[in-house]
Scaffold this active site. Sequence first.
Site, short mmCIF file in Angstrom:
data_model
loop_
_atom_site.label_atom_id
_atom_site.label_comp_id
_atom_site.label_asym_id
_atom_site.label_seq_id
_atom_site.Cartn_x
_atom_site.Cartn_y
_atom_site.Cartn_z
N ARG A 1 0.85 -1.21 0.00
CA ARG A 1 0.00 0.00 0.00
C ARG A 1 0.88 1.25 0.00
O ARG A 1 0.50 2.28 -0.51
CB ARG A 1 -0.87 -0.05 1.27
N ARG B 1 6.49 -8.99 5.74
CA ARG B 1 6.31 -7.60 5.29
C ARG B 1 6.40 -6.64 6.46
O ARG B 1 6.84 -5.51 6.33
CB ARG B 1 4.95 -7.45 4.58
N ARG C 1 -9.81 -0.18 -0.36
CA ARG C 1 -8.80 0.78 0.13
C ARG C 1 -8.54 1.81 -0.98
O ARG C 1 -7.48 1.86 -1.57
CB ARG C 1 -7.52 0.06 0.52
C1 EPZ Z 1 -2.16 2.89 7.33
O1 EPZ Z 1 -2.83 2.42 6.18
C2 EPZ Z 1 -1.28 1.75 7.79
N1 EPZ Z 1 -0.31 1.42 6.75
C3 EPZ Z 1 -2.15 0.54 8.09
O2 EPZ Z 1 -1.29 -0.49 8.58
C4 EPZ Z 1 -3.14 0.92 9.18
O3 EPZ Z 1 -3.99 -0.19 9.42
C5 EPZ Z 1 -3.97 2.12 8.71
O4 EPZ Z 1 -3.09 3.22 8.36
C6 EPZ Z 1 -4.93 2.62 9.78
O5 EPZ Z 1 -4.22 2.96 10.94
C7 EPZ Z 1 0.79 2.20 6.62
O6 EPZ Z 1 0.97 3.19 7.31
C8 EPZ Z 1 1.79 1.77 5.56
P1 EPZ Z 1 -6.04 4.77 6.11
P2 EPZ Z 1 -3.69 3.43 5.25
O7 EPZ Z 1 -5.82 5.59 4.90
O8 EPZ Z 1 -2.99 4.74 5.20
C9 EPZ Z 1 -10.19 4.57 3.93
C10 EPZ Z 1 -0.32 -2.63 8.60
O9 EPZ Z 1 -0.74 -3.78 8.85
N2 EPZ Z 1 -9.61 5.48 2.93
O10 EPZ Z 1 -5.99 5.40 7.45
O11 EPZ Z 1 -4.00 2.75 4.00
C11 EPZ Z 1 -9.59 3.17 3.85
O12 EPZ Z 1 -10.25 2.41 2.87
C12 EPZ Z 1 -1.17 -1.69 7.78
O13 EPZ Z 1 0.79 -2.17 9.00
C13 EPZ Z 1 -10.42 6.00 1.91
O14 EPZ Z 1 -11.61 5.71 1.85
O15 EPZ Z 1 -5.00 3.56 6.13
C14 EPZ Z 1 -9.80 2.63 5.24
O16 EPZ Z 1 -11.10 2.08 5.32
C15 EPZ Z 1 -2.52 -2.29 7.41
N3 EPZ Z 1 -9.86 6.84 1.00
C16 EPZ Z 1 -9.73 3.88 6.12
O17 EPZ Z 1 -9.85 4.99 5.24
C17 EPZ Z 1 -8.53 7.20 1.04
O18 EPZ Z 1 -8.08 7.98 0.18
C18 EPZ Z 1 -8.42 4.03 6.85
O19 EPZ Z 1 -7.40 3.97 5.89
C19 EPZ Z 1 -7.73 6.65 2.07
C20 EPZ Z 1 -8.29 5.81 3.01
#
Ligand code: EPZ
Length: 443
Positions: free
Chosen positions: A89, A396, A118
Amino acid sequence: MKIWGGVRLEGEVWLPPAKNSVLPILAASLLCDGPVRLRQTPRLTDVENSLALLRAAGMRTAWEGEDLLLAPGRAGKSALPDGPVRAMRSSVFYLAPMLHRMGEVRMTMPGGCRLGPRPIDIHLEGLACMGAAAEWKGEQLTLSAPRGLYGAEFSLRLPSVGATETLMMAAVKAKGITVLRGAAREPEVVDLARFLMAAGAHICGAGTSTIWIQGRERLSGAAFRPVTDRIVAATVLAAAAATGGSVTLRRCVPEHLEPVVEVLTRGGCRIRREGPAALTLAAPARLAGAGWVTAGAYPAFPTDAAPVLAAAFLTAEGPSYFEDTVFEHRFGCAAGFSALGGRAKVRGRLLELAPAERLQGAAVSAADLRGGAALAVAALQAQGESTIAQAGYIRRGYGDLAALLRSLGARAEWEGKTERENEGKRRTKPEKYFSEAGGISLP
Ligand code: EPZ
């Protein structure tokens, strides 16, 4: 990975830097006009994939012991290779730095754990507010900002960690001031801000819901030690709690673990601070039920720790309910829990655990990174041998989890030659590549 359960884990763990801090910081190194040294960078597959993207973007990279050295090199390509982009990601973090570096970036949709939809719409909406134009051809995205990026006021529709980090990276070299409202408050967001400020960025409010950034023309290099990994910390605590063991975490930030400590204390663990950066946990022979646990955006209980803590409560005396308000499909590991004899049921975003007397070793399969680690925690309390297929997911985010568990007395190992092969693959290119490119003095 193979695990023979039934051993009480005991010992101490020095926590590594956080994967979710290292990965955005690696992308942010593209914003720096000087060399960067990241201290004690964990050898994760996501880090190796990040190095492939950095090299494609023209950066020189090399390992110096545990430190990672990065320096601007020849002009790279604006099209990033599909392989590494699809592998994680975190490829999404390259959009903003590449726009600053080359005025455009082309990449396919980022990969990463299948935790439900996502999308990256918030990243793209914010970048559009700052002057970037997006064009899709199927899954191929081309983003361009020929006149550069401009400061903007932008409200995130939800506190996306990645989108907050993307927009911070866009803002630190944009023309003018940016205000991000509804920003994520995770410690890894704060750490990225600390790295950028060490390179000369003007940021205030990181860690709160509103972040102000004054763009700057140039950023220097920096030597930086990322914050330690609170999810690895939660995993180690869960493994000790699952086996009635006792463990001391070194180099941890107790404030980042409060929700996790609260759940384990409810389960009957005795957890106390050992100085400013250490925690000790002593677990009862059998945990009490966790009760209701809701995972959400920081400072709530972390979504990444939900499957791992749930694994520790599979043989608890009472029921446990883990609800994830962040991802729709967080509990892919429930099938593995049941195969090991756990009484697990998933209803949408909710994982329900009924007390199970004991677990039996079984062959299970990881479906994502934290789910894989959760199966390892479950296998530690199962009688006999368990095999976790697709354990590459675990690499990972944990590097060598088997070695970490063995350091606490567990019987855990990687499947024979495949792991040695992987070991072999790791000792190649970056050092050779860097020396060819002519080393430079780094901080
Ligand atoms: C980060 O992912 C982390 N990854 C994830 O860790 C973590 O679970 C997540 O934040 C939540 O804390 C990294 O930092 C590399 P989000 P990210 O954007 O940024 C929705 C691990 O196991 N969303 O906060 O992808 C999304 O679908 C990983 O280390 C949108 O809708 O998480 C999700 O439902 C897994 N549109 C929610 O927001 C967007 O443009 C939270 O996603 C972005 C996100």
